[in-house]
Structures are given as structure tokens and as C-alpha cells.
Design a protein around this motif. Structure first.
Motif, PDB file in Angstrom:
ATOM      1  N   GLN A 257       0.834  -1.210   0.000  1.00 40.65           N
ATOM      2  CA  GLN A 257       0.000   0.000   0.000  1.00 40.65           C
ATOM      3  C   GLN A 257       0.866   1.256   0.000  1.00 40.65           C
ATOM      4  O   GLN A 257       0.543   2.254  -0.643  1.00 40.65           O
TER       5      GLN A 257
ATOM      6  N   VAL B 112       2.187   1.732  -3.488  1.00 43.77           N
ATOM      7  CA  VAL B 112       1.130   2.282  -4.341  1.00 43.77           C
ATOM      8  C   VAL B 112       0.923   3.757  -4.048  1.00 43.77           C
ATOM      9  O   VAL B 112       0.777   4.583  -4.960  1.00 43.77           O
ATOM     10  N   SER B 113       0.916   4.089  -2.757  1.00 40.25           N
ATOM     11  CA  SER B 113       0.743   5.483  -2.360  1.00 40.25           C
ATOM     12  C   SER B 113       1.879   6.348  -2.885  1.00 40.25           C
ATOM     13  O   SER B 113       1.667   7.474  -3.355  1.00 40.25           O
TER      14      SER B 113
ATOM     15  N   VAL C 217       3.716   5.737  -5.527  1.00 42.62           N
ATOM     16  CA  VAL C 217       3.564   5.873  -6.977  1.00 42.62           C
ATOM     17  C   VAL C 217       2.514   6.926  -7.312  1.00 42.62           C
ATOM     18  O   VAL C 217       2.712   7.782  -8.192  1.00 42.62           O
ATOM     19  N   ARG C 218       1.399   6.869  -6.587  1.00 40.11           N
ATOM     20  CA  ARG C 218       0.342   7.864  -6.822  1.00 40.11           C
ATOM     21  C   ARG C 218       0.826   9.261  -6.492  1.00 40.11           C
ATOM     22  O   ARG C 218       0.555  10.233  -7.214  1.00 40.11           O
ATOM     23  N   TYR C 219       1.547   9.387  -5.372  1.00 37.60           N
ATOM     24  CA  TYR C 219       2.077  10.698  -4.983  1.00 37.60           C
ATOM     25  C   TYR C 219       3.031  11.216  -6.048  1.00 37.60           C
ATOM     26  O   TYR C 219       2.995  12.394  -6.415  1.00 37.60           O
TER      27      TYR C 219
ATOM     28  N   ARG D 240       3.088  10.448  -9.207  1.00 41.05           N
ATOM     29  CA  ARG D 240       2.327  10.861 -10.393  1.00 41.05           C
ATOM     30  C   ARG D 240       1.688  12.224 -10.186  1.00 41.05           C
ATOM     31  O   ARG D 240       1.727  13.088 -11.070  1.00 41.05           O
ATOM     32  N   LEU D 241       1.079  12.419  -9.024  1.00 36.21           N
ATOM     33  CA  LEU D 241       0.473  13.717  -8.725  1.00 36.21           C
ATOM     34  C   LEU D 241       1.532  14.806  -8.664  1.00 36.21           C
ATOM     35  O   LEU D 241       1.321  15.927  -9.142  1.00 36.21           O
TER      36      LEU D 241
END
Length: 397
Positions: A78, A81-82, A84-86, A88-89
């Protein structure tokens, strides 16, 4: 003995165990992911093994340690994933973002938006303090900003000039916040390019100046009525035109300065513009009475600014924002119109008296000329040779 009815018959585990006995080997933190049929389900296990001897007969044994690390690995997944999302943002954000180490005050991360805005490579930012890239004036300003962040946890700058690689300035606003990244305090600086907003503000200011010049040239004052209280707000020129001391008047105060004979006209116009359904614009001329007793004529013109509320663009959803208009002093025009009216009436009277005089003159001249016309008629009936002196004179007359 077989444990768990074959649940532990895991090929990877058997292979590792087969290496331990003959080679006197060990392994640590060997992870195995396996689905157990005894209700445990899918689990992640960390295994540690080493060879040992049976104290009684010296036979070879394997000491196997098993740790269930399923929750840890789920949390790690998790977190990844977090992250990676961060990331990307962070990279896709339409604002510039800087991450600053709180201890060293140096930039550790910069996103693509800021690189593209200023056209600098990433190395231009990394390892530098905010003042070194032009965000803050100098080192002392950076020190004060850090003190404010320590005290309040955040700081905001509304208009900072940030230069790009060519030296062109980009106005930006910056909001910096302190947060914990694990056990380490870091600073996130969000930088927004406000060039378009500043350009729009300049255009709006220029448009307002042009509007003001046009109003001044036309000698117009501006008025604004609150749609709920009907309070009247006026500018300086309208204040002079209406002869009042302040720039805000209640509805009662605004009606009090209207000439008594014109109040019904003004009430009717306001009633139409404040109607709930199909409000109408107004354009009326009326008199106002100044505090010194002077009576002035004014022309007031305006309408309601309407926007659709929750009820849509129909009747029930209408929400009034304001009633805006202009007011002009038309006293001189009214006086000129009255003078023209008086002159027209005067000329009409003189024309009427002239017609009466000509009619009377025509009547008076008609009476003495009648016997002369008769005499001339009789003379025409006679031969010219038989006329005496008096007859000839009568003919000449």
C-alpha cells in the motif's frame, strides 16, 4: 510427520531445506507466499533455517523459524502504491512543487511544472535554498520564513517575482507547509503561476479606468442597490449630483431626497426592477432636493444583474446580484427645454396676434374701398371723351 495435511508441502521451501542439511548452510528472511487450506488463506511467511545436531544421538536436524509477515507486506504494498500515486500527482501537478529539507533548508525535490515554467534543469534547484533560486529576497528573508514556519506551520506569499532562464519575470504565489515524512520534518512549497491572473487584473484595471473616464466625460455617477435591503451605494460624482453627504443611503434616505411630486414615479420604477418575475430596466427623469433647498433634475437609468440560482434559469431559480445604474444631472437641459418651450409659446402668441391684426386690417380697408370700386365701375360704363375733370381724377384714384 506431515503438518497441516500437506499445506507445508511447498516446493520452494523443500528446495531450500534440502540445501541446509548436506551443505551445513543457513538462510534468513526467505519469503514464501502460499495459500493454505486450513482457513489461513493466502499468507506471506518469512523463514529462517540453520542446521543443528540432536544432543542425544548427534543426528542432523534443521531449526526452522517461521514469521507471518503478511500484514507487513500488505502495508508495504500500500505504501508503494501510495508513493507511486504521490509521484504521479507530484509530476503531473499544474502548480510548481518544491520539497525542502527542514534541517538544511535545501531543496531535495522539484516537479516538472516548475522546470518547464522556468526552463531550468533539475540540477539548478537541487541542493539550493529558496533565496538562491530567487523565491525569497536573501538569506535573512529565508531565515525569517523558516522561523515563521516553525511558529505557525505554514506561510504564504501572494506575489513573488520568479525569473526564468532568460531573465523574464513570472509572478507567482507560494504557500509553504511543514509536515513529517516519517520522523523527518520537511517543507512542501506549492508555487502557482499567476501571470494570467495578473494580466486579467491589469486588463480589468484598464477597463475600469476607461469606464471611469467615460463616466467622467459624460458626467455620470454610478449607483448600486442591494437587491434585499434596497440600500443605495453611490460614487463621489453621484453624491454631488444627488446632493448628499455619504456614499451609502438607506431606501428611506434615498426616497427622502426625491421631490414629493416625483416619488410615485421613482417607486413605480423600483417596483418594476425588483419584480420577482421579469424585472424591467428603468430610465426615468425626476427632481431631487439638495440639503440647501436647491432643486435639481436628474436622469437615472439602470437594471438588475440576474444569475440563475439552484432553481435553474427559470422563474423560481432567479437570484438577483445587484441593481446597477447611472445618474446624470440634467438641470441645464431641462432649463433649456423650458426656455425653448417658453419661446415657442411666445412666438405662437405673436403669430396669433399678427393674424388677428391682418384680419382686422383687411376688414377695415374693405369698407372705404367699396364706394371707390363702385365709382370706377360706373366710369367704365361711360365713354372716355365725355369725362370731366372730376371723373378723370376718380378714375386715377
Amino acid at each position: 510427520k506431515d503438518l497441516g495435511h500437506g499445506d507445508w508441502n511447498i516446493a520452494e521451501l523443500r528446495q531450500k531445506l534440502d540445501e541446509v542439511l548436506p551443505q551445513d548452510a543457513t538462510f534468513e528472511d526467505f519469503e514464501v507466499t502460499h495459500t493454505f487450506n486450513n482457513g489461513l488463506g493466502r499468507r506471506v511467511l518469512a523463514l529462517n533455517a540453520r542446521r543443528m545436531s540432536e544432543p542425544r544421538d548427534g543426528s542432523a536436524l534443521i531449526l526452522l523459524g517461521i514469521e507471518d509477515v503478511t500484514e507487513r507486506r500488505v502495508a508495504d504494498g500500500q505504501r508503494r502504491v501510495s508513493e507511486v500515486r504521490y509521484r504521479r500527482l507530484f509530476e503531473a501537478a499544474h502548480d510548481g512543487i518544491l520539497i525542502v529539507d527542514r534541517g538544511t533548508r535545501q531543496i531535495t525535490q522539484v516537479n516538472n511544472f516548475l522546470l518547464q515554467l522556468l526552463d531550468y534543469p533539475r540540477e539548478h534547484f537541487l541542493g539550493k535554498e529558496l533565496w538562491e533560486i530567487g523565491l525569497l529576497a536573501d538569506k535573512e528573508a529565508s531565515k525569517q520564513a523558516m522561523q515563521t514556519l516553525d511558529e505557525k506551520g505554514s506561510i504564504r506569499y501572494d506575489d513573488l517575482p520568479l525569473k526564468d532562464v532568460r531573465g523574464a519575470e513570472h509572478p507567482v504565489e507560494m504557500v509553504a507547509n511543514v509536515y513529517m515524512e516519517g520522523e523527518v520534518p520537511v517543507i512542501q512549497c506549492n508555487i502557482r503561476d499567476i501571470s494570467e491572473r495578473k494580466t486579467a487584473e491589469r486588463k480589468l484595471h484598464l477597463s475600469e479606468e476607461r469606464r471611469r473616464l467615460a463616466l467622467d466625460a459624460a458626467e455620470l455617477g454610478t449607483t448600486h442597490r442591494d437587491p434585499f435591503t434596497q440600500e443605495l451605494t453611490i460614487d463621489a460624482r453621484a453624491r454631488l449630483i444627488l446632493g448628499v453627504g455619504g456614499t451609502k443611503l438607506s431606501h428611506e434616505q434615498a426616497m427622502a431626497i426625491v421631490h414629493a411630486d416625483d416619488r410615485e414615479l421613482v417607486r413605480s420604477a423600483l417596483g418594476a426592477v425588483f419584480r420577482a418575475v421579469d424585472p424591467l430596466p428603468y430610465s426615468i427623469e425626476y427632481r431631487v432636493v439638495h440639503t440647501d433647498g436647491a432643486v435639481r433634475w436628474v436622469h437615472s437609468k439602470g437594471g438588475t444583474n440576474v444569475s440563475a440560482g439552484e432553481g435553474g434559469s427559470g422563474r423560481a431559480g432567479v437570484r438577483r446580484q445587484s441593481v446597477d445604474g447611472t445618474v446624470a444631472d440634467i438641470t441645464d437641459r431641462k432649463r433649456a427645454e423650458q426656455q425653448l418651450k417658453d419661446q415657442a409659446e411666445l412666438l405662437a402668441g405673436e403669430s396669433r396676434r399678427k393674424d388677428e391684426f391682418l384680419a382686422m386690417l383687411s376688414h377695415e380697408l374693405r369698407n372705404p374701398l367699396a364706394p371707390i370700386r363702385s365709382a370706377v365701375h360706373l366710369l367704365k360704363m361711360q365713354e372716355r371723351g365725355s369725362e370731366n375733370l372730376m371723373q378723370r381724377q376718380a378714375r386715377e384714384i
